[in-house]
Design an enzyme around this catalytic site. Structure first.
Site, short mmCIF file in Angstrom:
data_model
loop_
_atom_site.label_atom_id
_atom_site.label_comp_id
_atom_site.label_asym_id
_atom_site.label_seq_id
_atom_site.Cartn_x
_atom_site.Cartn_y
_atom_site.Cartn_z
N TYR A 101 0.90 -1.16 0.08
CA TYR A 101 0.06 0.14 0.07
C TYR A 101 0.93 1.29 -0.03
CZ TYR A 101 -3.06 3.55 1.66
OH TYR A 101 -3.80 4.87 1.52
N GLU A 185 -3.34 7.50 -4.22
CA GLU A 185 -3.22 6.07 -3.46
C GLU A 185 -3.10 5.09 -4.48
OE1 GLU A 185 -6.04 4.62 0.18
OE2 GLU A 185 -6.79 3.85 -1.78
#
Ligand SMILES: Nc1ncnc2c1ncn2[C@@H]1O[C@H](COP(=O)(O)OP(=O)(O)O)[C@@H](O)[C@H]1O
Ligand SMILES: [Mg+2]
Length: 379
Positions: A101, A185
């Site tokens: 992530y 993101e």
């Protein structure tokens, strides 16, 4: 403005971040053709601006174009957390060895950008942060310095990402800066069996206040298709309008005054139907556009126009309202409160017009009370 995954993917690609080959389809037939052009085996992904699509059944593998068509038929029209799926993206499947992530987000409360990264990607980061906070690195980024190669290496180290992820971190920072984003993101960023680092899912939020200098999003007509249609129409006219779920339409000049008006209306036991700031000038044109926008909301039972003449003078605003009354078919009662510069002259202009559906209030509280009463009566 949140972007769709396929839009985020294009930005990543343009900034040198590896992404799978992909195509967008709005029908099962298009999906089949897209799968054919991508080599047969694909991942079919619902395009909605919310996360957790995988869990909701909106991300599915298809072994060949025929099953891509079938899968697209299942996914198109699905509802994912209140978002209707109108498009799917078909992407080449990637052989995943590990999921990470990475993100940059503007932390308004702290006044800094934050790099957030974890070697435990794939699931929602909030869940990882809740169960294993030590697995999530949060590193402030000084916007004047940005994220260069050394900074990227430091973030990768802190999050226990492989060193090969560092260039992606540096490029992702460039996406944020050059595209005026407040959030970028990638989840998951993956390491493939052939040791490539590939961005499989992306979320980008563009700062609405910077849209004018981002050619692709500059036009006010570029409003995403799942935005409330009333809001889309108002934004296309350049109005600062936000749809809310009550019955009292609210129009005011200045964001602070409109916010206060929403509170006062709510304090009177009614629910505001919208936020609409017509700005300082409050010309007849803007007033007419504003009234049209608010009155076209079927939920609106009455409208409270709350204007304080600070820079504008109230007689000009009243002229604007009177002219707007000529061009807009008013079907619901209007409560108008004018105060500030030239309030007496403004009130006299409205009184002279004597429109049967327009009534004046001397104070903001009084106006809100009356509007709330009218809304309750359900006129
Ligand atoms: N191109 C792809 N190849 C292989 N697996 C994929 C691909 N795209 C997504 N996935 C898998 O599906 C999961 C969920 O997809 P993702 O795009 O992250 O959607 P969401 O985050 O909305 O659930 C990913 O974590 C990944 O494991
Ligand atoms: Mg994801």
């Amino acid at each position: 403005m949140d972007l769709y995954e396929y839009e985020a993917r294009e930005l990543f690609r343009d900034h040198g971040i590896a992404v799978p080959d992909a195509a967008v389809a709005a029908s099962p037939r298009e999906a089949r053709a897209a799968a054919e052009s991508l080599g047969g085996r694909v991942v079919v992904k619902a395009q909605v601006r919310t996360g957790g699509r995988g869990r909701a059944g909106g991300v599915k593998f298809a072994a060949d174009p025929a099953s891509a068509e079938l899968t697209a038929r299942q996914i198109l029209g699905m509802d994912i957390k209140g978002h209707a799926v109108r498009k799917v993206m078909l992407a080449q499947p990637v052989d995943i060895q590990a999921e990470f992530y990475i993100s940059y987000v503007l932390d308004c409360a702290a006044g800094v950008f934050l790099a957030i990264a974890s070697a435990e990607g794939g699931t929602e980061i909030e869940e990882v942060a809740a169960s294993r906070p030590e697995a999530v690195a949060r590193i402030p980024v000084d916007p004047r310095r940005g994220v260069d190669a050394a900074g990227a290496a430091e973030i990768a180290r802190a999050a226990h990402l492989p060193p090969e992820a560092a260039p992606v971190l540096a490029r992702l920072w460039q996406v944020l800066v050059q595209r005026d984003a407040v959030l970028v993101e990638v989840n998951p960023l993956v390491r493939t069996a052939s040791d490539r680092i590939v961005a499989l899912d992306g979320k980008v939020t563009v700062d609405d206040n910077a849209r004018f200098r981002q050619a692709r999003w500059a036009s006010p007509e570029v409003v995403h298709d799942d935005v409330d249609p009333l809001e889309a129409a108002a934004v296309a006219k350049g109005l600062t309008y936000v749809k809310l779920d009550g019955e009292v339409g609210v129009i005011g000049n200045g964001a602070g005054l409109v916010m206060a008006t929403l509170d006062v209306v709510a304090g009177c036991g009614a629910r505001p139907a919208n936020f609409l700031d017509i700005g300082g000038g409050a010309s007849a044109r803007v007033m007419a556009d504003g009234l049209t926008a608010v009155l076209s909301d079927p939920a609106v039972k009455c409208v409270f126009v709350n204007v304080f003449g600070g820079i504008a003078s109230c007689d000009a605003v009243a002229d604007g309202i009177v002219q707007a009354l000529e061009s807009v078919h008013v079907t619901k009662p209007l409560v108008v409160r004018l105060d500030g510069n030239d309030a007496a002259r403004g009130r006299a202009v409205l009184a002279a017009r004597a429109h049967p559906l327009v009534q004046q209030a001397a104070t903001m509280d009084g106006g809100a009370r009356r509007a709330a009463r009218l809304a309750r009566r359900g006129v």
